[in-house]
Design a protein around this motif. Structure first.
Motif, PDB file in Angstrom:
ATOM      1  N   GLY A 386       0.791  -1.223   0.000  1.00 20.98           N
ATOM      2  CA  GLY A 386       0.000   0.000   0.000  1.00 20.98           C
ATOM      3  C   GLY A 386       0.820   1.268   0.000  1.00 20.98           C
ATOM      4  O   GLY A 386       0.336   2.336   0.394  1.00 20.98           O
ATOM      5  N   ALA A 387       2.081   1.195  -0.435  1.00 17.07           N
ATOM      6  CA  ALA A 387       2.912   2.377  -0.678  1.00 17.07           C
ATOM      7  C   ALA A 387       2.792   2.663  -2.175  1.00 17.07           C
ATOM      8  O   ALA A 387       3.401   1.972  -2.989  1.00 17.07           O
ATOM      9  CB  ALA A 387       4.361   2.119  -0.280  1.00 17.07           C
ATOM     10  N   LEU A 388       1.978   3.644  -2.542  1.00 20.49           N
ATOM     11  CA  LEU A 388       1.646   3.843  -3.949  1.00 20.49           C
ATOM     12  C   LEU A 388       2.896   4.190  -4.754  1.00 20.49           C
ATOM     13  O   LEU A 388       3.612   5.136  -4.419  1.00 20.49           O
ATOM     14  CB  LEU A 388       0.596   4.943  -4.088  1.00 20.49           C
ATOM     15  CG  LEU A 388      -0.716   4.729  -3.327  1.00 20.49           C
ATOM     16  CD1 LEU A 388      -1.731   5.816  -3.691  1.00 20.49           C
ATOM     17  CD2 LEU A 388      -1.289   3.345  -3.593  1.00 20.49           C
ATOM     18  N   PRO A 389       3.189   3.462  -5.820  1.00 21.94           N
ATOM     19  CA  PRO A 389       4.404   3.730  -6.592  1.00 21.94           C
ATOM     20  C   PRO A 389       4.309   5.026  -7.397  1.00 21.94           C
ATOM     21  O   PRO A 389       3.284   5.312  -8.028  1.00 21.94           O
ATOM     22  CB  PRO A 389       4.493   2.516  -7.536  1.00 21.94           C
ATOM     23  CG  PRO A 389       3.626   1.469  -6.911  1.00 21.94           C
ATOM     24  CD  PRO A 389       2.513   2.222  -6.243  1.00 21.94           C
ATOM     25  N   LEU A 390       5.381   5.785  -7.346  1.00 20.18           N
ATOM     26  CA  LEU A 390       5.564   6.962  -8.199  1.00 20.18           C
ATOM     27  C   LEU A 390       6.698   6.610  -9.149  1.00 20.18           C
ATOM     28  O   LEU A 390       7.852   6.529  -8.734  1.00 20.18           O
ATOM     29  CB  LEU A 390       5.885   8.191  -7.354  1.00 20.18           C
ATOM     30  CG  LEU A 390       5.908   9.552  -8.058  1.00 20.18           C
ATOM     31  CD1 LEU A 390       5.613  10.674  -7.057  1.00 20.18           C
ATOM     32  CD2 LEU A 390       7.228   9.820  -8.760  1.00 20.18           C
ATOM     33  N   VAL A 391       6.368   6.373 -10.429  1.00 20.52           N
ATOM     34  CA  VAL A 391       7.318   5.748 -11.349  1.00 20.52           C
ATOM     35  C   VAL A 391       7.327   6.456 -12.700  1.00 20.52           C
ATOM     36  O   VAL A 391       6.377   7.141 -13.063  1.00 20.52           O
ATOM     37  CB  VAL A 391       6.974   4.254 -11.566  1.00 20.52           C
ATOM     38  CG1 VAL A 391       6.880   3.509 -10.253  1.00 20.52           C
ATOM     39  CG2 VAL A 391       5.661   4.106 -12.344  1.00 20.52           C
ATOM     40  N   ARG A 392       8.401   6.208 -13.431  1.00 21.28           N
ATOM     41  CA  ARG A 392       8.446   6.649 -14.820  1.00 21.28           C
ATOM     42  C   ARG A 392       7.864   5.562 -15.715  1.00 21.28           C
ATOM     43  O   ARG A 392       8.006   4.369 -15.425  1.00 21.28           O
ATOM     44  CB  ARG A 392       9.894   6.947 -15.230  1.00 21.28           C
ATOM     45  CG  ARG A 392      10.016   7.497 -16.639  1.00 21.28           C
ATOM     46  CD  ARG A 392      11.364   8.125 -16.892  1.00 21.28           C
ATOM     47  NE  ARG A 392      11.464   8.534 -18.294  1.00 21.28           N
ATOM     48  CZ  ARG A 392      12.238   7.959 -19.202  1.00 21.28           C
ATOM     49  NH1 ARG A 392      13.018   6.943 -18.856  1.00 21.28           N
ATOM     50  NH2 ARG A 392      12.263   8.384 -20.438  1.00 21.28           N
ATOM     51  N   ARG A 393       7.233   5.979 -16.796  1.00 17.82           N
ATOM     52  CA  ARG A 393       6.585   5.031 -17.704  1.00 17.82           C
ATOM     53  C   ARG A 393       7.641   4.377 -18.590  1.00 17.82           C
ATOM     54  O   ARG A 393       7.868   4.756 -19.740  1.00 17.82           O
ATOM     55  CB  ARG A 393       5.536   5.757 -18.563  1.00 17.82           C
ATOM     56  CG  ARG A 393       4.527   4.786 -19.243  1.00 17.82           C
ATOM     57  CD  ARG A 393       3.624   5.527 -20.213  1.00 17.82           C
ATOM     58  NE  ARG A 393       3.115   6.762 -19.689  1.00 17.82           N
ATOM     59  CZ  ARG A 393       2.001   6.877 -18.950  1.00 17.82           C
ATOM     60  NH1 ARG A 393       1.292   5.804 -18.675  1.00 17.82           N
ATOM     61  NH2 ARG A 393       1.621   8.065 -18.510  1.00 17.82           N
ATOM     62  N   VAL A 394       8.292   3.356 -18.051  1.00 20.77           N
ATOM     63  CA  VAL A 394       9.376   2.689 -18.769  1.00 20.77           C
ATOM     64  C   VAL A 394       9.470   1.253 -18.258  1.00 20.77           C
ATOM     65  O   VAL A 394       9.180   0.962 -17.097  1.00 20.77           O
ATOM     66  CB  VAL A 394      10.713   3.449 -18.556  1.00 20.77           C
ATOM     67  CG1 VAL A 394      11.155   3.392 -17.096  1.00 20.77           C
ATOM     68  CG2 VAL A 394      11.812   2.944 -19.467  1.00 20.77           C
ATOM     69  N   GLY A 395       9.830   0.322 -19.159  1.00 25.61           N
ATOM     70  CA  GLY A 395      10.076  -1.062 -18.784  1.00 25.61           C
ATOM     71  C   GLY A 395       8.952  -1.668 -17.974  1.00 25.61           C
ATOM     72  O   GLY A 395       7.758  -1.445 -18.225  1.00 25.61           O
ATOM     73  N   GLY A 396       9.328  -2.430 -16.952  1.00 24.33           N
ATOM     74  CA  GLY A 396       8.345  -3.095 -16.115  1.00 24.33           C
ATOM     75  C   GLY A 396       7.514  -2.143 -15.279  1.00 24.33           C
ATOM     76  O   GLY A 396       6.425  -2.507 -14.825  1.00 24.33           O
ATOM     77  N   LEU A 397       8.012  -0.919 -15.065  1.00 21.65           N
ATOM     78  CA  LEU A 397       7.217   0.073 -14.339  1.00 21.65           C
ATOM     79  C   LEU A 397       5.961   0.402 -15.129  1.00 21.65           C
ATOM     80  O   LEU A 397       4.872   0.540 -14.571  1.00 21.65           O
ATOM     81  CB  LEU A 397       8.047   1.336 -14.095  1.00 21.65           C
ATOM     82  CG  LEU A 397       9.377   1.134 -13.358  1.00 21.65           C
ATOM     83  CD1 LEU A 397      10.135   2.458 -13.277  1.00 21.65           C
ATOM     84  CD2 LEU A 397       9.142   0.573 -11.965  1.00 21.65           C
ATOM     85  N   ALA A 398       6.111   0.519 -16.446  1.00 23.70           N
ATOM     86  CA  ALA A 398       4.963   0.797 -17.305  1.00 23.70           C
ATOM     87  C   ALA A 398       3.981  -0.359 -17.318  1.00 23.70           C
ATOM     88  O   ALA A 398       2.769  -0.155 -17.470  1.00 23.70           O
ATOM     89  CB  ALA A 398       5.443   1.101 -18.733  1.00 23.70           C
ATOM     90  N   ASP A 399       4.484  -1.566 -17.139  1.00 25.35           N
ATOM     91  CA  ASP A 399       3.632  -2.759 -17.201  1.00 25.35           C
ATOM     92  C   ASP A 399       2.877  -3.024 -15.906  1.00 25.35           C
ATOM     93  O   ASP A 399       1.940  -3.831 -15.902  1.00 25.35           O
ATOM     94  CB  ASP A 399       4.482  -3.999 -17.532  1.00 25.35           C
ATOM     95  CG  ASP A 399       5.041  -3.971 -18.944  1.00 25.35           C
ATOM     96  OD1 ASP A 399       4.386  -3.394 -19.825  1.00 25.35           O
ATOM     97  OD2 ASP A 399       6.133  -4.527 -19.155  1.00 25.35           O
TER      98      ASP A 399
END
Length: 475
Positions: A386-399
Motif C-alpha cells: 500500500g505504498a503507492l508507486p511513483l514511477v516513470r513510464r518505462v520497462g516493467g514500471l509501465a507494465d
C-alpha cells in the motif's frame, strides 16, 4: 520436465539485488506447478555456509582448475541445488562481482561450463531437458551447450542489459570454446568478449523480465549496442513479467513490521508509519504523505531527480525516507538533505533486508523514477504494502503501475503515479498529483486498496515459462 536454472545468487542464500529475489522465487513456483527443477550456483562463501550438503556429485577437472560439485536442498523446500566448490575462484570476501578481480571471466565461465556438463549427463541420476540461464554471469551457458551439440534446450533471461560481462580479447583463449565462436556471429563484441552477447546469440529463446523491456532493448536507445542482434531474434525474444514471493512480502503476516494489515483492513498501516517515524527521528505526524526510496543510488535509478524534487516534498509538508547505497556523491547529497530538513528527511545508507520491509509498510509513496527499468521489484513491493508507486513510464514500471488519471480513478484501475519525462519536471508533476490525491482521503484509500489487491505473485509468470519450455521441447 527437468529444468536446471543457472545463476550467481539466490535469495535467501546470497542477495546483492533483484536477481536473487527472482531466482529464489521462480524455481519454487515451478516446483509447485509440477516441474522437476534444480539450480546451479557458484560456491560463494555465503551460499556454501547456508547449506548442508547431501552428497558429492563429481570431482571435476575443468579448463579453469579443479572443482568439486555437491548437492543440497534449498532449506525448507524440495528444490535441489548444485553447488560448485572451487575455492581458488569463489572463496573470497565481499562483493562476489568485484570488478577488481582479474579472473572474473574464468570465475563465471566455470559456472556456465558446469551447466553444460550437467546437461551432457554429468550427474547420472538427473539430467536437465531445459537449461535456463540468468544474466551475464551465466551468459556463456548457451555457448557451451552449442559447442557440445545442444544436449538440452536453453532459455536465457536478460535481467539488465546494461551489465554485459565484457572482457578483453585475451580472455577468449581461456574459455575452452571453439575458435569460430569468436566472431560477429558469436561472442565477439567490438573485438572483446561479451558474456551477455553469448547468451543472446546462442540461446534457443531469449526472455526479458517484462514485455515492455523486451521491446525497448530492441531499439537503439536502450539496446546498449546489441539492438541489432535482439531485433534479429524476432519471435524468439519475449518478455515475461517478474513476480514477487507473496509469502515473504505479505503485510498481513510479515513479522518484520510493526503491525499486520491488509487491503481490506489497512488501518494498522498508520502504526507502521509511526514506527518508521520514530526509528528515524521524524516528526510524528499523520496529515501529510511519507515518501520513500529503497534503491541502489545510481544515475539509472533517477535518484538525482529525487534530490531535485525533495524540497517540494518538504515544502508541501511531506516527509522522506531513503534506504540505499551506491554513488558516493549521491550518498553525500542525501545526507546533506537530512541536515537541511531535520525531522522531515531521513537517510540510512546501506542495505538492510528487514528494514526494507519496514519502509514499505510505513511509506505512503514509494519512488522509482528510473531512466530505464527492466522490471523493477520495488514498485511491486510497494503495491503489495500500500505504498503507492511513483514511477516513470518505462520497462516493467509501465507494465505494472496504472496512473491516477481521472479515467483510471473512475474505473477503479489506478494504483500509482506515472510520469514520462526523465527530468525533475516529470517527477515534481507526479509529486503534485500525489499530494492532490492525498487531499482526498476517500479516493486515496480506494487507490491504496486497489494497489494492494493486485496479483503479482509468481504463478502466472511460472506458467508462462512452463509453456515456453514445452514449446522448445516440442520443436
Amino acid at each position: 520436465m527437468r529444468v536446471l536454472h543457472v545463476c550467481s545468487e539466490m535469495f535467501p542464500l546470497l542477495k546483492t539485488g533483484g536477481l536473487a529475489d527472482v531466482t529464489g522465487a521462480l524455481p519454487l513456483e515451478l516446483a509447485r506447478q509440477g516441474i522437476d527443477v534444480r539450480v546451479l550456483l557458484p560456491g560463494f562463501p555465503a551460499i556454501s555456509a547456508a547449506l548442508a550438503g547431501e552428497g558429492a556429485v563429481a570431482d571435476l577437472v575443468t579448463p579453469f582448475g579443479p572443482a568439486h560439485l555437491w548437492f543440497a536442498r534449498l532449506p525448507g523446500t524440495s528444490v535441489g541445488l548444485y553447488v560448485i566448490d572451487a575455492p581458488a575462484l569463489y572463496d573470497r570476501p565481499g562483493n562476489p562481482y568485484d570488478e577488481h578481480y582479474q579472473d572474473n571471466h574464468r570465475r563465471f565461465a566455470l559456472l556456465a561450463w558446469v551447466a553444460a556438463e550437467l546437461a551432457s549427463g554429468l550427474d547420472g541420476l538427473w539430467r536437465p531437458e531445459v537449461v535456463h540461464a540468468h544474466d551475464w554471469h551465466s551468459g556463456l551457458t548457451p555457448a557451451y551447450l552449442a559447442a557440445r551439440g545442444r544436449p538440452a534446450r536453453c532459455v536465457f533471461t536478460v535481467h539488465n542489459l546494461a551489465y554485459q560481462g565484457v572482457f578483453g580479447r585475451h580472455a577468449f583463449g581461456e574459455l575452452a570454446l571453439p575458435e569460430s565462436f569468436f566472431s560477429v556471429q558469436g561472442i565477439e563484441f567490438h573485438d572483446q568478449v561479451s558474456f551477455m552477447k553469448a547468451g543472446l546469440f546462442y540461446a534457443d529463446h531469449v526472455t526479458t523480465v517484462s514485455p515492455t523491456y523486451a521491446r525497448e532493448i530492441a531499439t537503439a536507445e536502450q539496446g546498449c549496442g546489441l539492438d541489432g542482434l535482439l531485433r534479429s531474434r524476432g519471435h524468439t525474444l519475449s518478455g515475461v513479467l517478474n513476480g514477487i514471493d507473496t509469502a515473504v512480502w505479505n503485510p498481513a503476516g510479515d513479522p518484520l513490521i510493526a503491525a499486520p494489515y491488509s487491503a481490506e483492513k489497512a488501518a494498522a498501516k498508520v502504526k507502521c508509519r509511526r514506527e518508521l517515524q520514530q526509528r528515524h527521528a521524524l516528526a510524528e505526524v499523520d496529515n501529510a504523505p511519507l515518501f520513500a526510496v529503497v534503491s541502489r543510488l545510481t544515475e539509472q535509478k533517477g535518484l538525482h531527480l529525487v534530490l531535485e524534487a525533495l524540497p517540494q516534498i518538504v515544502q508541501r509538508g511531506g516527509q522522506f525516507v531513503l534506504l540505499g547505497s551506491g554513488d558516493p556523491h549521491l550518498e553525500a547529497a542525501f545526507r546533506a538533505m537530512v541536515d537541511a530538513y531535520p525531522g522531515q528527511v531521513a537517510v540510512q545508507i546501506g542495505y538492510d533486508e528487514a528494514h526494507s520491509h519496514r519502509v514499505m509498510a510505513g511509506a505512503d509513496v514509494i519512488m522509482v523514477p528510473s531512466r530505464f527499468e527492466p522490471c523493477g521489484l520495488t514498485q511491486l513491493y510497494g503495491l503489495r504494502y500500500g505504498a503507492l508507486p511513483l514511477v516513470r513510464r518505462v520497462g516493467g514500471l509501465a507494465d505494472t503501475v496504472a496512473d491516477c488519471t481521472l479515467e483510471n480513478l473512475a474505473d477503479e484501475l489506478a494504483t500509482g503515479f506515472v510520469f514520462d519525462e526523465f527530468n525533475a519536471r516529470g517527477v515534481t508533476t507526479a509529486i503534485r498529483r500525489a499530494f492532490a490525491l492525498w487531499a482526498r482521503p476517500r479516493e486515496w484509500k480506494a487507490v491504496r486498496r486497489n494497489a494492494m489487491q493486485q496479483d503479482f505473485g509468481w504463478a502466472a509468470s511460472a506458467a508462462a515459462y512452463i509453456g515456453l519450455y514445452q514449446s522448445l521441447l516440442a520443436h
